[in-house]
Design a protein around this motif. Structure first.
Motif, short mmCIF file in Angstrom:
data_model
loop_
_atom_site.label_atom_id
_atom_site.label_comp_id
_atom_site.label_asym_id
_atom_site.label_seq_id
_atom_site.Cartn_x
_atom_site.Cartn_y
_atom_site.Cartn_z
N ALA A 43 0.83 -1.21 0.00
CA ALA A 43 0.00 0.00 0.00
C ALA A 43 0.87 1.26 0.00
CB ALA A 43 -0.93 -0.01 1.22
N VAL A 44 1.94 1.25 0.81
CA VAL A 44 2.81 2.43 0.85
C VAL A 44 3.44 2.67 -0.51
CG1 VAL A 44 4.95 3.35 1.81
CG2 VAL A 44 3.27 2.29 3.32
N VAL A 145 13.37 4.31 -5.28
CA VAL A 145 14.23 4.67 -4.15
C VAL A 145 13.76 3.94 -2.89
CG1 VAL A 145 14.84 6.54 -2.58
CG2 VAL A 145 15.04 6.87 -5.04
N LEU A 146 12.46 3.92 -2.63
CA LEU A 146 11.95 3.25 -1.43
C LEU A 146 12.18 1.74 -1.52
CD1 LEU A 146 8.62 4.90 -0.31
CD2 LEU A 146 10.92 5.20 0.56
N LEU B 154 8.41 -1.50 5.20
CA LEU B 154 7.86 -2.20 4.04
C LEU B 154 8.10 -3.70 4.09
CD1 LEU B 154 9.14 0.24 1.24
CD2 LEU B 154 7.02 0.35 2.53
N ARG B 155 9.05 -4.14 4.92
CA ARG B 155 9.50 -5.52 4.85
C ARG B 155 8.55 -6.47 5.53
NH1 ARG B 155 15.90 -5.71 5.74
NH2 ARG B 155 15.37 -7.90 5.76
N TRP B 156 8.38 -7.61 4.89
CA TRP B 156 7.50 -8.63 5.41
C TRP B 156 8.05 -9.25 6.70
CZ3 TRP B 156 9.14 -13.82 5.46
CH2 TRP B 156 8.18 -14.70 5.97
N PRO B 222 14.18 -11.97 2.94
CA PRO B 222 13.42 -11.40 1.83
C PRO B 222 13.56 -9.91 1.77
CG PRO B 222 11.97 -11.95 3.64
CD PRO B 222 13.34 -12.37 4.05
N GLY B 223 13.51 -9.41 0.57
CA GLY B 223 13.53 -7.96 0.38
C GLY B 223 14.89 -7.35 0.58
#
Lengths: 224, 224, 224
Positions: A43-44, A145-146, B154-156, B222-223
């Motif tokens: 979502a972000v 970037v994010l 943002l990371r899971w 992850p990520g």
């Protein structure tokens, strides 16, 4: 995201804005899935991709609070994009080519709307065109970037993205300067950007890199 | 960072702000040490983490110059955090769990104060709640972007961070809408965010990822 | 980028600004070449490096639209830098030491001009000095973030960059406070920052890292 009240029917313009935000947001949500983010990360990233370019423009021209925070529709479109990608991710990936077409449409709409709005706030024609480009490309740069990636906009191995937006914004600024901007010419400028972007995708157009670079290797993943 | 003059005693609110900034700044300074930055890099990352969320909110709502630049205390708190981490780094790392508790308190205070300040500047309830979330989470996102990491938000594989802030900001907006915001309900909303965050940390709560992702591997990082 | 109309001849100040923007932009374009970006990526990175610090300052102090969008010369200088680097890249790389000298000059000019402009917009002396530092260092930080690198400003293994800017901005703020700022003292403050930066480059001055870090390895590429 720019509301161009006098040139198009406001309701039409509003829906064009929403569509552009929505399609950009899809690209943000898809990248979030590829990066393994959770649903809030999706979502972000969707919000930032859809609203980031217009937000930057509005802060720079002093249009605060920005449209992104005064029109609830602008904020909700990326949430709907997130829900869609969350549940239908493989299907959305499969229609990636269709998404590229919509993204090109968003690019066209935003570079024109951004230029017009900046001009309405008193910026010169040249600066307005620059902000039109920033409106169209800014969300994607913030998205990358994010996500901790090199922005697609800057990479040599991606098809032209800046050029279509520059074309659309420049034509819009010229029309503004000539006093010839109306609904028809405005949509023509957006269509120009749209078509140039589609051609770049279709034929793999790329921009040149600096002359005489030392490395002779054609590295497969440059800039990564 | 939002000064909510009418609801809490101004001096109390000011000290709550300072505490929130200070604790966020500690997390910035600690990340700087892990990234092997020098003392100036530590100070920059501490300032950005402590003040970034409120700075973003203030620029968006047009509250310029932002509180971060008009109240010297707001700027000095991260410098003190930097000095502490500089000299006592292993000890600070050792009390990492305690820091998480303080960080959760900062999260609670900022999501409420950010929502209230945005509303004071004329934004709608929904937009105010969004800016409350941005105030609480923005500094951490900027910290991670500057440190060239994927934002924790943002990371899971990180415990819930957005959800507590969304809860606190939403309740605050509802209270504002009902005209029922006062010192007691405001602190209740902050406490709600605080407790939800602590529970997420305690029980390792995580948000879901998109359905039907193609990769079947449970990648450990992850990520990253 | 700050126009300090009353202290220096406006035309002189304007040209000093342009020179500072141009030299910063060269460093952006060079990094773009190293990252294998195309010519538009070079232009974007050059613009961001040259104008980013002043843009941040102007948005924070409420000087919108920022000077970057009202003075065409400010925008064109990075484009000229891009063209130069595009065609003459190996030659520009070869004079990298000369560029460092110009960059140090830009650092000196911007930390002073940024401090003065922030003060003109009503900020306190301390906050003005902070914004002077942000003006001087902000463009480089944005450059590195967009290029997906750890900002040089933060890294331990780079020669001092923040300290010269802090020195110049602090002296400027003290002069403002004492009512003793004029063309001569202003250029002295800029020269101080310039000389300290050159000395840091010449003798490899670095700032300390946190005490008692656990790792005992002197890793050759920290923070990378």
């Amino acid at each position: 995201m720019g509301r161009v009240t006098h040139l198009l029917d406001p309701a039409v313009q509003h829906w064009l804005d929403i569509v552009g935000i929505f399609v950009f947001a899809i690209s943000g949500a898809l990248l979030a899935v590829r990066k393994n983010f959770d649903v809030f990360g999706m979502a972000v990233l969707a919000e930032v991709t859809g609203l980031g370019g217009g937000l930057f423009r509005d802060v720079v021209i002093g249009a605060v609070p920005p449209a992104a925070f005064t029109d609830a529709g602008y904020f909700h479109a990326p949430l709907i994009a997130t829900v869609l990608v969350f549940f239908l991710h493989p299907h959305v990936e499969r229609i990636n080519k269709a998404i590229n077409v919509f993204d090109a449409a968003g690019l066209g709409l935003f570079c024109v709307a951004g230029t017009v709005k900046a001009h309405e706030y008193g910026l010169g024609l040249f600066a307005s065109a620059v902000l039109g480009l920033a409106t169209a490309a800014g969300g994607g740069v913030l998205r990358d970037v994010l996500a901790n990636e090199v922005p697609s906009l800057l990479r040599w191995d991606r098809d032209l993205y800046a050029v279509p937006a520059i074309a659309g914004a420049t034509v819009t600024a010229l029309l503004l300067g000539a006093g010839a901007l109306n609904a028809v010419t405005m949509l023509s400028a957006a269509t120009l950007a749209f078509v140039v972007r589609l051609l770049a995708l279709r034929f793999g157009w790329r921009a040149p890199r600096a002359w005489h670079r030392r490395s002779t290797v054609e590295d497969p993943e440059p800039g990564a």
